[in-house]
Design a protein around this motif. Structure first.
Motif, PDB file in Angstrom:
ATOM      1  N   ASN A  82      44.856  35.974  39.236  1.00 38.81           N
ATOM      2  CA  ASN A  82      45.192  36.611  40.830  1.00 38.81           C
ATOM      3  C   ASN A  82      45.980  37.835  40.678  1.00 38.81           C
ATOM      4  OD1 ASN A  82      44.991  35.820  43.600  1.00 38.81           O
ATOM      5  ND2 ASN A  82      47.260  35.789  43.478  1.00 38.81           N
ATOM      6  N   GLU A  83      47.196  37.918  40.171  1.00 38.40           N
ATOM      7  CA  GLU A  83      47.823  39.199  39.975  1.00 38.40           C
ATOM      8  C   GLU A  83      47.039  40.378  39.283  1.00 38.40           C
ATOM      9  OE1 GLU A  83      51.131  39.325  41.240  1.00 38.40           O
ATOM     10  OE2 GLU A  83      50.660  37.387  42.091  1.00 38.40           O
TER      11      GLU A  83
ATOM     12  N   MET B 168      43.713  40.604  39.591  1.00 40.05           N
ATOM     13  CA  MET B 168      42.767  41.376  40.625  1.00 40.05           C
ATOM     14  C   MET B 168      43.670  42.114  41.951  1.00 40.05           C
ATOM     15  SD  MET B 168      39.828  40.560  39.807  1.00 40.05           S
ATOM     16  CE  MET B 168      38.986  40.879  41.483  1.00 40.05           C
ATOM     17  N   LYS B 169      44.760  41.507  42.452  1.00 43.30           N
ATOM     18  CA  LYS B 169      45.703  42.151  43.136  1.00 43.30           C
ATOM     19  C   LYS B 169      46.100  43.718  42.939  1.00 43.30           C
ATOM     20  CE  LYS B 169      49.456  40.045  44.846  1.00 43.30           C
ATOM     21  NZ  LYS B 169      50.347  39.031  44.705  1.00 43.30           N
ATOM     22  N   ARG B 170      46.191  43.928  41.451  1.00 50.63           N
ATOM     23  CA  ARG B 170      46.499  45.276  40.984  1.00 50.63           C
ATOM     24  C   ARG B 170      45.318  46.045  40.964  1.00 50.63           C
ATOM     25  NH1 ARG B 170      49.717  42.105  37.263  1.00 50.63           N
ATOM     26  NH2 ARG B 170      48.171  42.056  35.518  1.00 50.63           N
ATOM     27  N   TYR B 171      44.133  45.272  40.643  1.00 54.19           N
ATOM     28  CA  TYR B 171      42.912  45.938  40.761  1.00 54.19           C
ATOM     29  C   TYR B 171      42.647  46.641  42.001  1.00 54.19           C
ATOM     30  CZ  TYR B 171      37.885  46.448  41.511  1.00 54.19           C
ATOM     31  OH  TYR B 171      36.711  47.073  41.992  1.00 54.19           O
ATOM     32  N   TYR B 172      43.029  45.685  42.946  1.00 54.89           N
ATOM     33  CA  TYR B 172      42.542  46.246  44.611  1.00 54.89           C
ATOM     34  C   TYR B 172      43.703  47.127  44.966  1.00 54.89           C
ATOM     35  CZ  TYR B 172      39.000  42.832  46.096  1.00 54.89           C
ATOM     36  OH  TYR B 172      37.637  42.464  46.020  1.00 54.89           O
TER      37      TYR B 172
ATOM     38  N   LEU C 191      45.937  45.022  51.216  1.00 55.11           N
ATOM     39  CA  LEU C 191      44.908  44.264  50.936  1.00 55.11           C
ATOM     40  C   LEU C 191      44.573  43.514  52.341  1.00 55.11           C
ATOM     41  CD1 LEU C 191      45.746  44.826  48.071  1.00 55.11           C
ATOM     42  CD2 LEU C 191      44.583  42.548  47.422  1.00 55.11           C
TER      43      LEU C 191
ATOM     44  N   GLN D   1      40.269  40.176  50.944  1.00 53.57           N
ATOM     45  CA  GLN D   1      40.434  40.856  49.565  1.00 53.57           C
ATOM     46  C   GLN D   1      41.363  39.776  48.629  1.00 53.57           C
ATOM     47  OE1 GLN D   1      41.454  44.314  50.697  1.00 53.57           O
ATOM     48  NE2 GLN D   1      39.433  45.722  50.058  1.00 53.57           N
ATOM     49  N   PHE D   2      42.030  39.225  49.454  1.00 52.91           N
ATOM     50  CA  PHE D   2      43.278  38.089  48.820  1.00 52.91           C
ATOM     51  C   PHE D   2      42.458  36.973  48.541  1.00 52.91           C
ATOM     52  CE2 PHE D   2      47.040  40.235  50.849  1.00 52.91           C
ATOM     53  CZ  PHE D   2      47.796  40.553  49.820  1.00 52.91           C
TER      54      PHE D   2
ATOM     55  N   CYS E 141      40.452  37.677  45.376  1.00 54.06           N
ATOM     56  CA  CYS E 141      41.356  37.724  44.084  1.00 54.06           C
ATOM     57  C   CYS E 141      41.498  36.202  43.727  1.00 54.06           C
ATOM     58  CB  CYS E 141      42.785  38.161  44.558  1.00 54.06           C
ATOM     59  SG  CYS E 141      42.816  39.953  44.905  1.00 54.06           S
TER      60      CYS E 141
END
Length: 303
Positions: free
Chosen positions: A94-95, A97-101, A110, A114-115, A118
């Motif tokens: 999850n973290e 994917m948050k960095r990816y976004y 986000l 989008q959350f 993730c």
């Protein structure tokens, strides 16, 4: 809808992944220690033949009477190790994917969707780990009788061996994988999106506050509320999974998820998909509150 989180930009250094994994492991251990008794009651109610228990309180009474108070922690070793690993995967993916976004959006906040994505990606990845771990745990939790009685499984390793010997990987150890993947993907999408929405709302209402300053009791509250939305959203799928994973190894009653759906609906209707819901909801707040609070506090300590 976008959610603004007043916090430093997410970093992508290699050490961050290790920190996320460690923080998730600590959160998972907290989740097991707090939630295992509730989970044992839930599984017994979900998987018992019709008429065996009149409800959650009856399960508790019979467990204490026939198997002793430590029966609430049957199969704890597996989730203590396994859930720690699962939650570490959930939070670290999850973290990530948050960095990816964050990189993709160049620091812009986000959106709620989008959350959700993730969390859904984290859930899908976790499902392949959670499925066999939960299968082993459920088999151990549903063993009945006194401590001196003969047990089908003599611990998690013995259970894994016998599941493999009976039906191999796909229909043995990984039985219930499809509903697990669905539950984890949709459920964790809802779970993490709810949590981030609550965090975002708190920071919006307190513009001088940063995420690291949110008190632990509020983290527990937000985690508990996220747990409620998770289970309200996907509970029937969890019942289907539990039915598959407690089915007979030698003479199974179910061929797959649709077979469970037809059988449960024919016997008990819609209410059959909510057996064990009360102990699950009672567990959701303390277990998930502890998970998020311990993760966030661990990450603060790690920097």
């Amino acid at each position: 809808m976008t959610i603004e989180l007043e916090e430093p930009p997410l970093t992508s250094d290699n050490n961050q992944v290790l920190k996320d994994l460690f923080g998730g492991t600590m959160g998972g251990i907290a989740q097991v220690l707090v939630g295992q008794p509730f989970d044992t009651v839930k599984v017994r109610v979900q998987s018992a033949p019709e008429g065996m228990y009149s409800g959650s309180m009856d399960v508790i009474k019979q467990l204490v009477k026939n198997e002793g108070p430590f029966a609430f922690y049957k199969g704890t070793l597996t989730p203590l190790v396994g859930v720690g690993a699962c939650v570490s995967v959930q939070f670290s993916v999850n973290e990530f994917m948050k960095r990816y976004y964050d990189d993709k959006l160049q620091g812009k906040p986000l959106s709620l969707s989008q959350f959700f994505v993730c969390g859904a990606v984290a859930g899908f990845a976790n499902g392949f780990l959670a499925s066999p771990i939960e299968h082993i745990r459920i088999r151990l939790q549903t063993q009945t009788g006194s401590a001196s009685g003969a047990a089908t499984f003599n611990g998690p390793i013995d259970c894994a061996k016998k599941l493999y010997q009976s039906n191999g990987f796909g229909h043995g150890i990984y039985r219930g994988l499809v509903p697990t993947l669905f539950r984890e993907s949709v459920g964790l999408g809802i779970y993490f999106a709810t949590y981030e929405a609550l965090i975002g709302r708190e920071l919006k209402n307190n513009k001088n506050m940063i995420r690291a300053e949110i008190p632990a009791w509020k983290l527990c509250l937000f985690g508990g509320l996220s747990g409620y939305t998770l289970w309200i959203g996907i509970y029937p799928v969890d019942v289907i999974k539990s039915k598959l994973q407690t089915d007979s190894l030698t003479k199974p009653n179910y061929k797959g998820s649709l077979s469970v759906v037809r059988d449960v609906f024919a016997k008990t209707g819609i209410k059959g998909f909510y057996k064990g819901f009360i102990p699950t909801i009672l567990r959701a707040a303390p277990a998930n509150g502890a998970t998020f609070a311990v993760f966030e506090l661990t990450m603060r300590v790690l920097g």
